[in-house]
Write a protein that holds these residues in place. Structure first.
Motif, PDB file in Angstrom:
ATOM      1  N   ASP A   1       0.851  -1.195   0.000  1.00  0.00           N
ATOM      2  CA  ASP A   1       0.000   0.000   0.000  1.00  0.00           C
ATOM      3  C   ASP A   1       0.886   1.245   0.000  1.00  0.00           C
TER       4      ASP A   1
ATOM      5  N   SER B   1       0.116   4.253  -0.122  1.00  0.00           N
ATOM      6  CA  SER B   1      -0.423   5.373   0.664  1.00  0.00           C
ATOM      7  C   SER B   1       0.102   5.366   2.083  1.00  0.00           C
ATOM      8  N   HIS B   2       0.696   4.247   2.512  1.00  0.00           N
ATOM      9  CA  HIS B   2       1.249   4.155   3.857  1.00  0.00           C
ATOM     10  C   HIS B   2       2.675   4.696   3.940  1.00  0.00           C
TER      11      HIS B   2
END
Length: 796
Positions: free
Chosen positions: A130, A132-133
């Motif tokens: 991910d 976005s992390h």
């Protein structure tokens, strides 16, 4: 791609081709080059279209190539056209090929990426399920880091990233969430652990499959843990326990520390699998309890709502001394392991920086924050009932790592770290004292401004730079106490003349503790540099004198209690690094400062350590031209000697890090302005990595050429003081110099010879602290009319 020629092509409105060539050996990622705002409006853009091979090494276009970093490179096409590019550019000699880091959304992966970049790997691919992390601020713009989405549970993406990146150096950590997010609420911890094991196992199966297809040798470092479930059976049998009793009581689902056991099982599988495959090396890295856990599950919690009386660390460690380390040490461990493949192939490095009790941890919190922080030892069942995610697993884990049979290897860790010492808990706490997690629980230092600074060694180049940097800081009106043994000398008068209202001269004898105390009494901050060449009677024979001076100032800063922060300019320890330099050089000033820095870390002081490279100013002493008179014409000729080691590397030059000492002042001012942020940090400053040949070429371009206009165009011509360069064996080059310059020359050998030193220094980190720090060429251009420098070069 690799090439000796970097061909840049651009087209104007009439589609006329403008081709420019930058010569050298570079790593380049194709990209579009954008125009600077003041560029020729007829030129729209540049595309990096072609890389060709050519052995010609003539530099036709000046380009500041630094380390293998993602830098904004300025390419001069004409004096009025500046182009910038975000391509990754760096000399091939400094590049170690692509590296791949899995788990880049977690703290382990992020520190490993920073370490690999600093060690010269490029590009470094960061893989995570991910993206976005990964916060945008995680990596510097200058770092050659490319983020890739990879799901370890998706074999296609795993295979694709192994094939596409061609990475030969791989770090793998499987990140965990407690409780697991991807399982149904009814799922057991054992099932979750089994999923982690299966995904890691599948990764190594795919790795072997890819190797059979491409034959590419790889070295994988797997961050792992112990198979506690298996050890539980072994230890229970050793302890003579009955069948229905075990050392560690399993959870209801039968699991024992499942987030450890799953990693341990996967590590065993990977090691056994790769033992059967040539050219696939694996190193297991078993981590202990991380310091960063004190930001989360074991953070001291306030006992009252007002968060003003007492804080408690509640855990079931008993009174055992626990193996711990800082995750930031991975930035040094991983590159070191990769650099020693044969030594660490098949090895399980059980990492540990220290063994420390939780009572000692609580005491460190209390000492730093000035609060009542205590340890509340729980039973395993009490901790399992705490209202924290995964409390039963944490309770099992604490019980396991408090057993002395789970111990790690401090000596092996230190050996793998090389010259750098692993970070101890008290140092980690100091560097993280401003973390928002501590602030949320009411643990925060009272950050009063520093307004009065005592500068020890004020008349030295570093001390003078610091005085000027503090005076130039517009955020505060610093009052500066400039110390000297003799305040009547001209150098002190020059300091006072900078600003008589804000500079006070203080006579200070470093041998006299009372004199040191008087110098810092009432001061908020202090800067310390000891000058090896500024001792009564000349250079020191016994470096213990310099060390004693530094210790006296450190003791005075601690004793006076008014000093909120000390900035100490230190150096590496050659003894610790076990280095052997040429001739009789022992560099006692290095070791004396390093020993003093080690001593400072034992004190209850907030300290930032700065390490300076070779001063850019030193090049004028190192490169001072020799004047030869032509017997026939009587004309003077200047020769600048460039040292090369003809015994090793076929005379190949290595790069040395440098920075103008003038940049230290602004750096120290920024440290004092945000001293809580930099407390406990060791900052190695640098703006350039250059060979002496490159430095000599820059000096010639700046000081021995003149810009004239010819038919409306600006061109560079050689002035009447032409200088030539000649190669000289480095031993001869060093021996020809006088004592002080000879030491500079020998230290150049040290700085240029050892990659382990260079890895400490980061241009990106320096520019983060001092955004306006000038690279060598810019600094030379701004000092072109400096009378002292011109005299050294034989110019009028």
């Amino acid at each position: 791609m690799q090439a000796n020629f970097l061909v840049l092509r651009c087209y104007d409105d009439d589609q006329a081709l403008h081709q420019f060539i930058v010569c050298g050996s570079f790593y380049v990622r194709p990209c579009t080059v954008s125009l600077a705002p003041n560029a020729n409006p007829n030129l729209k853009q540049i595309h990096l279209e072609e890389l060709v091979f050519n052995q010609t090494m003539k530099y036709e276009i000046p380009i500041p190539i630094r380390r293998a970093l993602r830098l904004r490179v300025r390419i001069c096409l004409t004096r009025s056209d500046l182009y910038s590019t975000d391509c990754a550019v760096g000399p091939l000699a400094s590049l170690k090929g692509p590296a791949l880091v899995f788990g880049v959304s977690g703290e382990q992966g992020q520190h490993v990426v920073h370490g690999l970049v600093r060690a010269g790997y490029a590009p470094v691919y960061g893989a995570t399920s991910d993206l976005s992390h990964v916060p945008p601020s995680t990596f510097h713009d200058e770092e050659p880091v490319q983020l890739i989405r990879v799901d370890l549970n998706d074999s296609d993406t795993v295979k694709a990233v192994l094939v596409d990146t061609k990475a030969t150096s791989i770090f793998l950590v499987t990140t965990t969430d407690l409780p697991p997010d991807d399982l149904a609420a009814s799922a057991s911890f054992k099932e979750w652990g089994e999923l982690e094991y299966e995904s890691t196992k599948a990764f190594f199966d795919i790795l072997v499959e890819v190797y059979k297809e491409d034959g590419r040798a790889r070295h994988i470092i797997l961050s792992t843990q112990d198979d506690v479930e298996s050890l539980n059976k072994v230890w229970s049998k050793q302890d003579g326990l009955e069948d229905d009793k075990l050392v560690f009581q399993p959870l209801d689902d039968g699991s024992v520390v499942p987030h450890y056991t799953s990693k341990g099982r996967a590590g065993k599988y990977a090691k056994e699998l790769l033992e059967t495959v040539d050219n696939l090396a694996i190193t297991l890295m078993t981590l202990p309890f991380l310091h960063s856990n004190f930001l989360a599950s074991t953070i001291p919690l306030p006992n009252d709502k007002a968060r003003t009386t007492q804080w408690t660390i509640s855990a079931c460690f008993g009174d055992a001394a626990i193996d711990m380390c800082s995750v930031s040490d991975l930035a040094y461990l991983v590159p070191s392991i990769l650099a020693n493949r044969e030594l660490y192939d098949g090895y399980n490095l059980r990492v540990s920086a220290e063994r420390i009790t939780i009572e000692e941890v609580a005491s460190a919190f209390a000492d730093l924050f000035g609060k009542d922080v205590i340890y509340n030892p729980l039973t395993v069942s009490e901790m399992a009932e705490l209202s924290i995610p995964g409390a039963p697993i944490w309770a099992q884990m604490c019980h396991y790592i408090s057993d002395p049979r789970s111990s790690h290897d401090i000596d092996a860790t230190q050996s793998a770290m090389g010259h750098r010492k692993p970070q101890l808990f008290k140092d980690w706490l100091l560097t993280n004292n401003d973390n928002v997690a501590f602030e949320k629980v009411g643990l925060a230092l009272d950050a009063e401004d520093i307004l009065t600074v005592t500068v020890f060694g004020a008349t030295s180049p570093q001390g003078t730079s610091v005085v000027k940097g503090l005076l130039a800081d517009t955020r505060k009106q610093y009052q500066i106490r400039a110390t000297s043994r003799d305040i009547s000398k001209d150098a002190c008068d020059a300091l006072l003349a900078l600003d008589p209202d804000r500079v006070t001269l203080i006579q200070c004898n470093y041998d006299d503790m009372s004199s040191c105390l008087m110098a810092v009494d009432g001061a908020d901050g202090a800067f310390l540099v000891t000058d090896f060449y500024d001792i009564i009677g000349g250079p020191l024979i016994d470096s213990e004198i310099e060390e004693r001076h530094a210790r006296n100032v450190i003791d005075a800063c601690e004793k006076t209690q008014s000093v909120k922060h000390l900035v100490f300019s230190t150096l590496e320890s050659m003894t610790d690094m076990k280095l052997e330099l040429r001739g009789d050089l022992a560099a006692p000033n290095f070791d004396a400062k390093a020993r003093a820095a080690t001593y400072a870390k034992t004190k209850k002081l907030s300290i930032t350590f700065v390490i300076m490279p070779i001063y850019s100013e030193s090049f004028f002493e190192l490169m001072r031209p020799e004047i030869h008179v032509d017997e026939n014409t009587g004309k003077e000729e200047l020769f600048m000697s460039v040292p090369k080691d003809k015994k090793k590397n076929s005379g190949k030059e290595t790069k040395v890090m440098c920075m103008s000492v003038q940049e230290l002042g602004p750096a120290v001012a920024n440290i004092f302005d945000s001293y809580q942020v930099y407390a406990g940090h060791e900052i190695a400053l640098v703006t350039d990595f250059v060979t002496l040949s490159e430095a000599a070429e820059m000096i010639q371009d700046v000081f021995f050429t003149e810009t004239v206009k010819e038919d409306g165009d600006e061109i560079n011509i050689q002035n009447d003081r032409k200088v030539e360069t000649k190669v000289e064996d480095i031993d001869t080059w060093v021996e020809k110099r006088d004592t002080h310059i000879k030491d500079l020359g020998q230290l150049f050998q040290y700085y240029s010879k050892f990659d382990v030193v260079k890895q400490r220094d980061s241009i990106a980190q320096t520019l983060e602290l001092v955004p306006d720090a000038r690279p060598l060429r810019q600094w030379l251009e701004e000092n072109r009319d400096n009378t002292e420098f011109r005299q050294m070069l034989g110019l009028r």
